[in-house]
Design a protein around this motif. Structure first.
Motif, PDB file in Angstrom:
ATOM      1  N   ARG A   1      36.334  27.481  40.774  1.00 46.84           N
ATOM      2  CA  ARG A   1      35.201  26.568  40.948  1.00 46.84           C
ATOM      3  C   ARG A   1      35.666  25.217  41.490  1.00 46.84           C
ATOM      4  NH1 ARG A   1      34.053  30.506  37.343  1.00 46.84           N
ATOM      5  NH2 ARG A   1      31.888  30.996  36.787  1.00 46.84           N
TER       6      ARG A   1
ATOM      7  N   THR B   1      35.361  37.198  40.824  1.00 40.65           N
ATOM      8  CA  THR B   1      34.802  35.846  40.751  1.00 40.65           C
ATOM      9  C   THR B   1      34.799  35.207  42.134  1.00 40.65           C
ATOM     10  OG1 THR B   1      35.738  35.653  38.533  1.00 40.65           O
ATOM     11  CG2 THR B   1      34.991  33.634  39.559  1.00 40.65           C
TER      12      THR B   1
ATOM     13  N   ILE C   1      34.669  38.255  26.927  1.00 39.18           N
ATOM     14  CA  ILE C   1      34.553  39.506  27.680  1.00 39.18           C
ATOM     15  C   ILE C   1      35.902  39.973  28.250  1.00 39.18           C
ATOM     16  CG2 ILE C   1      33.844  38.386  29.874  1.00 39.18           C
ATOM     17  CD1 ILE C   1      32.440  41.676  28.407  1.00 39.18           C
ATOM     18  N   ASP C   2      36.758  39.030  28.628  1.00 38.13           N
ATOM     19  CA  ASP C   2      38.048  39.423  29.215  1.00 38.13           C
ATOM     20  C   ASP C   2      39.132  39.672  28.161  1.00 38.13           C
ATOM     21  OD1 ASP C   2      36.981  39.258  31.757  1.00 38.13           O
ATOM     22  OD2 ASP C   2      37.584  37.170  32.040  1.00 38.13           O
TER      23      ASP C   2
ATOM     24  N   ARG D   1      29.811  31.768  30.104  1.00 43.91           N
ATOM     25  CA  ARG D   1      30.620  30.575  30.374  1.00 43.91           C
ATOM     26  C   ARG D   1      29.874  29.626  31.305  1.00 43.91           C
ATOM     27  NH1 ARG D   1      35.854  33.479  32.369  1.00 43.91           N
ATOM     28  NH2 ARG D   1      35.027  34.991  30.910  1.00 43.91           N
TER      29      ARG D   1
ATOM     30  N   SER E   1      38.855  30.796  36.002  1.00 46.02           N
ATOM     31  CA  SER E   1      37.444  30.523  36.327  1.00 46.02           C
ATOM     32  C   SER E   1      37.274  29.092  36.827  1.00 46.02           C
ATOM     33  CB  SER E   1      36.578  30.692  35.071  1.00 46.02           C
ATOM     34  OG  SER E   1      36.549  32.028  34.670  1.00 46.02           O
TER      35      SER E   1
ATOM     36  N   ARG F   1      24.482  43.266  42.103  1.00 43.99           N
ATOM     37  CA  ARG F   1      24.009  42.303  41.104  1.00 43.99           C
ATOM     38  C   ARG F   1      23.890  40.882  41.666  1.00 43.99           C
ATOM     39  NH1 ARG F   1      28.091  42.465  36.213  1.00 43.99           N
ATOM     40  NH2 ARG F   1      27.368  44.592  36.139  1.00 43.99           N
TER      41      ARG F   1
ATOM     42  N   GLU G   1      29.903  46.252  29.899  1.00 47.76           N
ATOM     43  CA  GLU G   1      30.375  45.487  31.072  1.00 47.76           C
ATOM     44  C   GLU G   1      31.857  45.726  31.363  1.00 47.76           C
ATOM     45  OE1 GLU G   1      29.123  43.045  33.564  1.00 47.76           O
ATOM     46  OE2 GLU G   1      27.582  44.501  33.148  1.00 47.76           O
TER      47      GLU G   1
ATOM     48  N   ALA H   1      24.477  39.886  31.156  1.00 48.65           N
ATOM     49  CA  ALA H   1      25.120  38.607  30.846  1.00 48.65           C
ATOM     50  C   ALA H   1      26.290  38.450  31.800  1.00 48.65           C
ATOM     51  CB  ALA H   1      25.615  38.609  29.403  1.00 48.65           C
ATOM     52  N   SER H   2      26.127  37.604  32.830  1.00 51.51           N
ATOM     53  CA  SER H   2      27.194  37.448  33.814  1.00 51.51           C
ATOM     54  C   SER H   2      27.235  36.021  34.349  1.00 51.51           C
ATOM     55  CB  SER H   2      26.999  38.422  34.982  1.00 51.51           C
ATOM     56  OG  SER H   2      27.860  38.058  36.046  1.00 51.51           O
ATOM     57  N   ALA H   3      28.349  35.345  34.061  1.00 53.18           N
ATOM     58  CA  ALA H   3      28.531  33.986  34.589  1.00 53.18           C
ATOM     59  C   ALA H   3      28.712  34.026  36.099  1.00 53.18           C
ATOM     60  CB  ALA H   3      29.738  33.335  33.933  1.00 53.18           C
ATOM     61  N   GLN H   4      29.236  35.139  36.609  1.00 50.41           N
ATOM     62  CA  GLN H   4      29.429  35.235  38.060  1.00 50.41           C
ATOM     63  C   GLN H   4      28.082  35.287  38.772  1.00 50.41           C
ATOM     64  OE1 GLN H   4      32.006  38.579  38.726  1.00 50.41           O
ATOM     65  NE2 GLN H   4      33.807  37.531  37.900  1.00 50.41           N
TER      66      GLN H   4
ATOM     67  N   LYS I   1      34.800  46.016  35.350  1.00 51.80           N
ATOM     68  CA  LYS I   1      35.780  44.947  35.596  1.00 51.80           C
ATOM     69  C   LYS I   1      36.789  45.446  36.646  1.00 51.80           C
ATOM     70  CE  LYS I   1      33.946  41.950  32.867  1.00 51.80           C
ATOM     71  NZ  LYS I   1      33.247  40.815  33.480  1.00 51.80           N
TER      72      LYS I   1
ATOM     73  N   ARG J   1      32.009  37.049  44.287  1.00 56.63           N
ATOM     74  CA  ARG J   1      30.590  36.832  43.948  1.00 56.63           C
ATOM     75  C   ARG J   1      30.189  35.364  44.106  1.00 56.63           C
ATOM     76  NH1 ARG J   1      31.618  40.822  39.414  1.00 56.63           N
ATOM     77  NH2 ARG J   1      30.965  42.810  40.276  1.00 56.63           N
TER      78      ARG J   1
HETATM   79  C1  S3P Z   1      34.040  35.069  35.214  1.00 51.25           C
HETATM   80  C2  S3P Z   1      33.034  35.716  34.560  1.00 51.25           C
HETATM   81  C3  S3P Z   1      33.228  37.008  33.886  1.00 51.25           C
HETATM   82  C4  S3P Z   1      34.705  37.323  33.648  1.00 51.25           C
HETATM   83  C5  S3P Z   1      35.528  37.032  34.859  1.00 51.25           C
HETATM   84  C6  S3P Z   1      35.421  35.569  35.239  1.00 51.25           C
HETATM   85  C7  S3P Z   1      33.729  33.777  35.881  1.00 51.25           C
HETATM   86  O1  S3P Z   1      32.682  38.034  34.698  1.00 51.25           O
HETATM   87  O2  S3P Z   1      34.860  38.664  33.271  1.00 51.25           O
HETATM   88  O3  S3P Z   1      36.891  37.344  34.618  1.00 51.25           O
HETATM   89  O4  S3P Z   1      34.677  33.055  36.254  1.00 51.25           O
HETATM   90  O5  S3P Z   1      32.554  33.472  36.035  1.00 51.25           O
HETATM   91  P1  S3P Z   1      31.123  38.459  34.638  1.00 51.25           P
HETATM   92  O6  S3P Z   1      30.312  37.340  35.131  1.00 51.25           O
HETATM   93  O7  S3P Z   1      31.034  39.655  35.529  1.00 51.25           O
HETATM   94  O8  S3P Z   1      30.873  38.772  33.194  1.00 51.25           O
END
Ligand code: S3P
Length: 443
Positions: free
Chosen positions: A31, A99, A323-324, A198, A27, A130, A347, A170-173, A351, A102
């Motif tokens: 970034r 990642t 989540i992973d 995250r 991740s 999404r 969720e 709930a999605s950091a992506q 994946k 998105r």
């Molecule tokens: C990630 C967010 C998570 C995770 C993915 C990496 C990221 O996904 O499962 O492996 O780097 O932001 P989601 O945002 O779909 O939960």
């Protein structure tokens, strides 16, 4: 990337021992490359994950105009400046990486040119609606396959509008996609999340000079805001080892009495540490040594000693922080004494594969007692590893592959996976690292 199926067999091993540094955080690596690519000046990155997913991000940023080179173990990125990104002349192929897809779709939703995205067969099944949903009101235009699937084209907004967007999942992506689009908007873009996901994007945006604020909302959620059109300046970054990769040797060591493994420099961001908390509750012996901060992220050296694990209920609220890690946690639960209930795993169905189904099917094939009830996974353990002796389907999913290879280190009969080639997306040295600790994983 082309993948030739690579079946692997994991034989029961003795206790694991050793001292290793798992590869860089995926991740954070994505970034670092993206923000380095749009910053002004040079960014240097040490510890970057050189897995296929991150290589896709690097290839995309190069096509978009950044210069990315590697000298010894340092990656050097000369950024374009946000306004300097240029229209890609061909498809941006994001391979297996949700990642990469998105976050880059978000970034390019704010740039006024057209980009075409695609990915491998796994990524082309995954929902992009999404990110399309919040990015359209910002002014981006999309053409995608039915259901918001790749391939898709995005024409970025000429004058991106800041939005306030409440995450429905709930999605950091998704959070990061909206914040990255917000970089191009004039004004403040806000994402509201009711479950903490995250926060690597927020931390790294600040590191590059953007203004990111976090404030509580009246209903107990968090509002994360980024001020548009910041001046991002190249930085020096050290990427911690990936806790999601460390999870595999961590569980393998925790399962085998007599094991003692130290994993160095692992990211311990409190929004990623659910597996550590859960294994501790199961009775695992894990200590965090030398906790420190590195490029704005907490890291520590983890030492895991093997022992007897007990079954556990993991609340749905913990899911975003691990989540992973559910596939490998499920392997631990299958070897533990008593019933485990892993709650709120909807969720996992979207994946790299339908992880809920594949974990349940694979564990059943290996002789474990498993049921799916709604979004919960229930695993009945008897304190012994299941028999093994099965071939497990991995469906282009690196974490399913590595999880069942970890299970095979404990089962009396070997566990075979149909294809280990996708392990290279996130943990290219997995087999060598595990065998170096005493595992017996062979082609
Ligand atoms: C990630 C967010 C998570 C995770 C993915 C990496 C990221 O996904 O499962 O492996 O780097 O932001 P989601 O945002 O779909 O939960």
């Amino acid at each position: 990337m082309t993948h030739t199926p690579q079946p692997l067999l994991s034989h029961q091993s003795g206790p694991l021992s050793g001292d290793v540094t798992p590869p860089g955080d995926k991740s954070i690596s994505h970034r670092a490359v993206m923000l380095g690519g749009i910053a002004e000046g040079t960014t240097t990155v040490r510890g970057l994950l050189e897995g296929e997913d991150v290589l896709c991000t690097i290839a995309a940023l190069k096509v978009l105009g950044a210069t990315v080179t590697r000298e010894a173990d340092v990656w050097r990125i000369v950024g374009t400046g946000l306004a300097g990104l240029k229209e890609p002349s061909g498809f941006l192929d994001m391979g297996n990486s949700g990642t990469a897809a998105r976050l880059l779709i978000g970034l390019l939703a704010g740039r006024n040119f057209t980009s075409f995205f695609t990915g491998d067969a796994s990524l082309r099944k995954r929902p992009m609606g999404r990110v399309i949903t919040p990015l359209e009101p910002m002014g981006a235009q999309f053409v995608s396959r039915a259901g918001g699937k790749l391939p898709l084209a995005v024409t970025g907004a000429a004058m991106p509008q800041p939005v306030v967007y409440r995450l429905p999942v709930a999605s950091a992506q998704v959070k990061s996609a909206v914040l990255f689009a917000g970089l191009s908007a004039s004004g403040i873009t806000t994402v509201i999340e009711s479950a903490p996901t995250r926060d690597h994007s927020e931390r790294m945006l600040r590191h590059f000079g953007a203004t990111v604020t976090v404030a509580p909302t009246p209903d107990g959620a968090e509002a994360i805001s980024v001020t548009g059109q910041p001046r991002l300046v190249g930085q020096s970054i050290i990427v911690p080892a990936d806790i999601s990769s460390a999870a595999f040797p961590m569980v393998a060591a925790a399962l085998r009495l007599g094991s003692k493994v130290t994993l160095r420099n692992v990211g311990t961001n409190p929004r990623r540490d659910g597996l550590i908390r859960t294994l501790l509750e199961m009775g695992a012996k894990i200590t965090l040594g030398n906790p420190r901060e590195q490029s704005g992220e907490p890291v520590a050296d983890l030492t895991i000693e093997g022992g007897v694990l007990k079954g556990i209920t993991v609340p749905a609220a913990r899911a975003p922080s691990m989540i992973d890690e559910y596939p490998v946690l499920a392997m631990a639960a299958a070897c533990a004494e008593g019933t485990s209930r892993l709650c709120g795993l909807g969720e996992l169905r979207v994946k790299e594969s339908d992880r809920l189904a594949l974990v349940a099917d694979g564990l059943k094939a290996c002789g474990a007692a498993v049921v799916i009830e709604g979004d919960d996974l229930i695993i009945h353990g008897n304190g012994q590893p299941p028999q093994g002796g099965a071939t497990v389907e991995t469906a282009m999913d690196h974490r399913i592959a590595m999880s069942f290879l970890v299970l095979g280190t404990a089962t009396p009969k070997p566990v075979r996976i149909d294809d280990g080639s996708f392990i290279a997306t996130s943990f290219p040295c997995f087999v060598a690292l595990m065998n170096g600790l005493g595992a017996n994983i062979r082609p």
